[in-house]
Write a protein that holds these residues in place. Structure first.
Motif, PDB file in Angstrom:
ATOM      1  N   PHE A 306       0.809  -1.071  -0.093  1.00 39.22           N
ATOM      2  CA  PHE A 306       0.069  -0.088   0.084  1.00 39.22           C
ATOM      3  C   PHE A 306       0.892   1.210  -0.078  1.00 39.22           C
ATOM      4  CE2 PHE A 306      -3.742  -2.607   1.334  1.00 39.22           C
ATOM      5  CZ  PHE A 306      -4.855  -1.734   0.694  1.00 39.22           C
ATOM      6  N   HIS A 307       0.427   2.254  -0.977  1.00 40.26           N
ATOM      7  CA  HIS A 307       1.104   3.416  -0.566  1.00 40.26           C
ATOM      8  C   HIS A 307       0.925   4.265   0.486  1.00 40.26           C
ATOM      9  CE1 HIS A 307       1.896   7.831  -1.692  1.00 40.26           C
ATOM     10  NE2 HIS A 307       3.090   7.292  -2.310  1.00 40.26           N
ATOM     11  N   GLN A 308       1.486   5.102   0.956  1.00 37.91           N
ATOM     12  CA  GLN A 308       0.812   5.746   2.214  1.00 37.91           C
ATOM     13  C   GLN A 308      -0.279   6.530   2.065  1.00 37.91           C
ATOM     14  OE1 GLN A 308       4.173   8.590   3.904  1.00 37.91           O
ATOM     15  NE2 GLN A 308       5.747   7.156   2.971  1.00 37.91           N
ATOM     16  N   SER A 309      -0.588   7.096   0.977  1.00 39.53           N
ATOM     17  CA  SER A 309      -1.900   7.683   0.739  1.00 39.53           C
ATOM     18  C   SER A 309      -3.266   6.625   1.040  1.00 39.53           C
ATOM     19  CB  SER A 309      -1.906   8.216  -0.596  1.00 39.53           C
ATOM     20  OG  SER A 309      -1.815   7.253  -1.497  1.00 39.53           O
ATOM     21  N   CYS A 376      10.615  -8.595  -3.953  1.00 42.50           N
ATOM     22  CA  CYS A 376      10.432  -7.711  -2.704  1.00 42.50           C
ATOM     23  C   CYS A 376      10.275  -6.284  -3.378  1.00 42.50           C
ATOM     24  CB  CYS A 376      11.342  -7.837  -1.347  1.00 42.50           C
ATOM     25  SG  CYS A 376      10.746  -6.858  -0.191  1.00 42.50           S
ATOM     26  N   LEU A 377       9.461  -5.514  -2.723  1.00 40.91           N
ATOM     27  CA  LEU A 377       9.450  -4.114  -3.044  1.00 40.91           C
ATOM     28  C   LEU A 377       8.999  -3.183  -1.878  1.00 40.91           C
ATOM     29  CD1 LEU A 377       6.094  -2.869  -3.730  1.00 40.91           C
ATOM     30  CD2 LEU A 377       6.664  -4.192  -5.883  1.00 40.91           C
ATOM     31  N   LYS A 378       9.476  -2.121  -1.626  1.00 34.65           N
ATOM     32  CA  LYS A 378       8.862  -1.134  -0.571  1.00 34.65           C
ATOM     33  C   LYS A 378       9.214   0.349  -0.997  1.00 34.65           C
ATOM     34  CE  LYS A 378      10.784  -4.449   3.044  1.00 34.65           C
ATOM     35  NZ  LYS A 378       9.703  -4.898   3.696  1.00 34.65           N
ATOM     36  N   THR A 379       8.449   1.009  -0.137  1.00 32.54           N
ATOM     37  CA  THR A 379       8.476   2.489  -0.387  1.00 32.54           C
ATOM     38  C   THR A 379       9.227   3.114   0.599  1.00 32.54           C
ATOM     39  OG1 THR A 379       6.207   2.967   0.149  1.00 32.54           O
ATOM     40  CG2 THR A 379       6.629   2.917  -2.232  1.00 32.54           C
ATOM     41  N   ASP A 384       7.931   9.400  -0.010  1.00 34.96           N
ATOM     42  CA  ASP A 384       7.048   8.146  -0.574  1.00 34.96           C
ATOM     43  C   ASP A 384       7.202   8.104  -2.229  1.00 34.96           C
ATOM     44  OD1 ASP A 384       6.174  10.636  -1.414  1.00 34.96           O
ATOM     45  OD2 ASP A 384       4.135  10.159  -0.444  1.00 34.96           O
ATOM     46  N   GLN A 385       7.926   9.037  -2.814  1.00 40.33           N
ATOM     47  CA  GLN A 385       8.065   8.927  -4.211  1.00 40.33           C
ATOM     48  C   GLN A 385       9.030   7.829  -4.493  1.00 40.33           C
ATOM     49  OE1 GLN A 385       6.150  10.020  -6.708  1.00 40.33           O
ATOM     50  NE2 GLN A 385       4.831  11.117  -5.223  1.00 40.33           N
ATOM     51  N   TYR A 386       9.798   7.394  -3.701  1.00 42.98           N
ATOM     52  CA  TYR A 386      11.113   6.571  -4.010  1.00 42.98           C
ATOM     53  C   TYR A 386      10.609   4.887  -3.740  1.00 42.98           C
ATOM     54  CZ  TYR A 386      14.592  10.266  -4.717  1.00 42.98           C
ATOM     55  OH  TYR A 386      15.035  11.241  -4.942  1.00 42.98           O
ATOM     56  N   LEU A 387      10.850   4.110  -4.657  1.00 46.23           N
ATOM     57  CA  LEU A 387      10.435   2.834  -4.680  1.00 46.23           C
ATOM     58  C   LEU A 387      11.634   1.841  -4.794  1.00 46.23           C
ATOM     59  CD1 LEU A 387       8.325   0.774  -4.560  1.00 46.23           C
ATOM     60  CD2 LEU A 387       8.016   0.768  -7.120  1.00 46.23           C
ATOM     61  N   MET A 388      12.067   0.974  -3.870  1.00 48.88           N
ATOM     62  CA  MET A 388      12.800  -0.156  -3.779  1.00 48.88           C
ATOM     63  C   MET A 388      12.667  -1.366  -4.424  1.00 48.88           C
ATOM     64  SD  MET A 388      15.816  -0.677  -1.195  1.00 48.88           S
ATOM     65  CE  MET A 388      16.633   1.103  -1.377  1.00 48.88           C
ATOM     66  N   LEU A 398      16.759   1.329  -6.908  1.00 46.49           N
ATOM     67  CA  LEU A 398      15.812   2.427  -5.975  1.00 46.49           C
ATOM     68  C   LEU A 398      15.312   3.255  -7.291  1.00 46.49           C
ATOM     69  CD1 LEU A 398      14.817   3.747  -3.602  1.00 46.49           C
ATOM     70  CD2 LEU A 398      16.935   5.276  -3.581  1.00 46.49           C
ATOM     71  N   PHE A 399      13.955   3.398  -7.395  1.00 42.10           N
ATOM     72  CA  PHE A 399      13.325   4.390  -8.312  1.00 42.10           C
ATOM     73  C   PHE A 399      12.744   5.535  -8.090  1.00 42.10           C
ATOM     74  CE2 PHE A 399      13.520  -0.044  -9.969  1.00 42.10           C
ATOM     75  CZ  PHE A 399      13.935   0.003 -11.360  1.00 42.10           C
TER      76      PHE A 399
END
Length: 498
Positions: A306-309, A376-379, A384-388, A398-399
């Motif tokens: 889930f994104h923080q929003s 695996c993926l984590k923000t 919160d615009q960075y996604l690993m 890291l994107f």
């Protein structure tokens, strides 16, 4: 007789001194003999760059700070004193292995704090939930060094159990090793709380803890199993009272009960959960069990978050694509009628003409691609615009999601070893360090900001496949400003990196 000078030899014919390091003029035999001796000597193994950092003594940093303040000069560059101290510690971690924890936490781990109703009243607890590939779920108690795990008045609440003996594995050379005390103690219950028919695929807390000292205690956890015959299951773990109870939750709506559940995540409000299956990704109401798919795909959803929003769920697919799906229902457009999209298979020139089908509320131009299947993926919580994300070929990137159209990662982390294993990486609460195990059984720590590999140590004979910190995202830092206490799980044992 001429006196001997250090580093020089005296030539009788030329009546002068010559340096020993350079070739001796007019003497080829001496040069050749010295060259042969050099070739015969074993070549010393050079230490990797990240190990050289440990030679940067804290005393030297302290001396530099006293002269220059918190901004110090290091290797002709300006650096922050606190960051350098943290990197120095990460380069030389202290690792503890806990006995009697074999086959407990090789599939999932989750550490958190909660208030438990016991015979002595409402009592705060530090809990470590461990799930295994054999389908066992164990609730372990964690205590800081110097505190007792439980007293006699609480013994009736535990139904037996043993204290896991800690053993210091790193550093390997410690003076008076028997006097070194573990920072944390661990207690293992006599029996597991759940014996599922398949592997535990995820453990997620329902409701997030607050950043302050006074937090809303977590009362429930969501447990999912993979499904031995394609029938994954969902369970609730009640943490309000001891002994802890596990109850199944049946899925309703258009979510198939004959699907493999690879992963799950809970919204910050604690009202819904997103589950990743072999049929796509579904949103489940945690109170009623009603659910519906918000993403349909022929490629399994192996990782999601889930994104923080709370409005966006980021899904990582088996084919290497990462898509952001808006889970808000449009007026008159419920989830069963999902929009169809043809997404390019990848960014390589060979795959530009190949497409795969996705159904959901997504933006095809913002799809991120990894080389192989997602693990695996984590923000990042701070940004919160960075996604690993990590994939099964050992790639960790890291994107910046604002720049995904360029298709270039802002940072890459070299050295990770993987080929087919689902390995979960961890990000420390300060979001400065990345830690992950590898198929070579090494555990590596990187600097998130610079991408530098700080340490690589082998203290487990099996793959450290999962890692976690406390569920309090912004937990208080210790007096030295360094966040401690990563928990790692493998088939061999549970470890604590301090």
């Amino acid at each position: 007789m001429r006196p001997e000078l250090p580093g020089f030899y005296y030539d009788e014919e030329k009546n002068r001194y010559f340096p020993i390091k350079g070739p001796i003029p007019g003497s080829k035999s001496v040069t050749s003999s010295r060259t042969k001796r050099k070739k015969a000597d074993p070549v010393p193994v050079q230490e990797p760059n990240y190990q050289k950092r440990t030679k940067l003594k804290a005393l030297k940093l302290l001396y530099t700070r006293e002269l220059s303040g918190n901004v110090i000069r290091l290797n002709k560059k300006k650096s922050n004193f606190k960051e350098e101290i943290q990197k120095t510690q990460a380069s030389n971690p202290v690792v503890w292995r806990y006995g009697s924890t074999e086959h407990l936490g090789d599939a999932a781990l989750k550490k958190f704090q909660t208030d438990v109703q016991t015979s002595a009243g409402l009592t705060p607890r530090n809990i470590l939930i461990a799930g295994s590939t054999e389908g066992c779920l164990s609730v372990l108690r964690v205590s800081e060094a110097g505190n007792v795990l439980f007293d006699e008045s609480e013994a009736q609440d535990f139904d037996g159990g043993i204290e896991c003996d800690p053993d210091c594995l790193l550093p390997r050379k410690v003076k008076d090793a028997e006097l070194v005390k573990p920072p944390r103690l661990l207690w293992k219950p006599a029996r597991s709380r759940l014996h599922a028919l398949s592997s535990i695929s995820s453990i997620q807390l329902i409701g997030k803890q607050d950043e302050s000292e006074i937090f809303q205690s977590v009362k429930r956890a969501l447990i999912t199993t993979l499904g031995s015959t394609g029938c994954g299951s969902i369970f609730f773990l009640n943490l309000a009272e001891e002994p802890y109870m596990v109850s199944p939750r049946s899925l309703q709506g258009n979510v198939s009960s004959k699907c493999t559940i690879w992963t799950a995540d809970c919204s910050t409000s604690g009202s819904h959960a997103a589950i990743g299956t072999d049929l796509g990704a579904a949103l489940v109401d945690l109170e009623t069990g009603a659910g519906s798919y918000f993403l349909r795909s022929k490629s399994d959803v192996l990782a999601l978050q889930f994104h923080q929003s709370g409005n966006i769920v980021q899904c990582g697919l088996r084919n290497g694509a990462i898509v952001s799906v808006d889970v808000r229902e449009r007026p008159g457009r419920p989830f069963p009628s999902l929009t169809r999209h043809n997404i390019p298979t990848g960014q390589n020139s060979k795959n530009r003409d190949k497409f795969f089908e996705l159904r959901g509320n997504i933006n095809p131009s913002r799809v991120i691609y990894m080389p192989t299947s997602l693990t695996c993926l984590k923000t990042l919580e701070t940004y919160d615009q960075y996604l690993m994300a990590s994939s099964m070929d050992g790639t960790i990137k890291l994107f910046d999601q604002r720049m995904v159209k360029r298709g270039v990662a802002v940072q890459k982390y070299e050295g990770h070893v993987n080929s087919h294993t689902r390995i979960e990486f961890g990000i420390d609460p300060s979001e400065r360090f990345l830690i992950s195990g590898g198929e070579d059984c090494y555990t590596r720590i990187w600097s998130i900001k610079s991408g530098q590999l700080l340490s690589a140590n082998k203290f487990s004979n099996t793959v450290p496949s999962v890692v976690c910190w406390s569920s309090v995202k912004r937990q208080r830092e210790m007096k030295d400003g360094i966040v401690h206490g990563a928990w790692l799980g493998s088939r061999e044992a549970i470890f604590n990196v301090f």
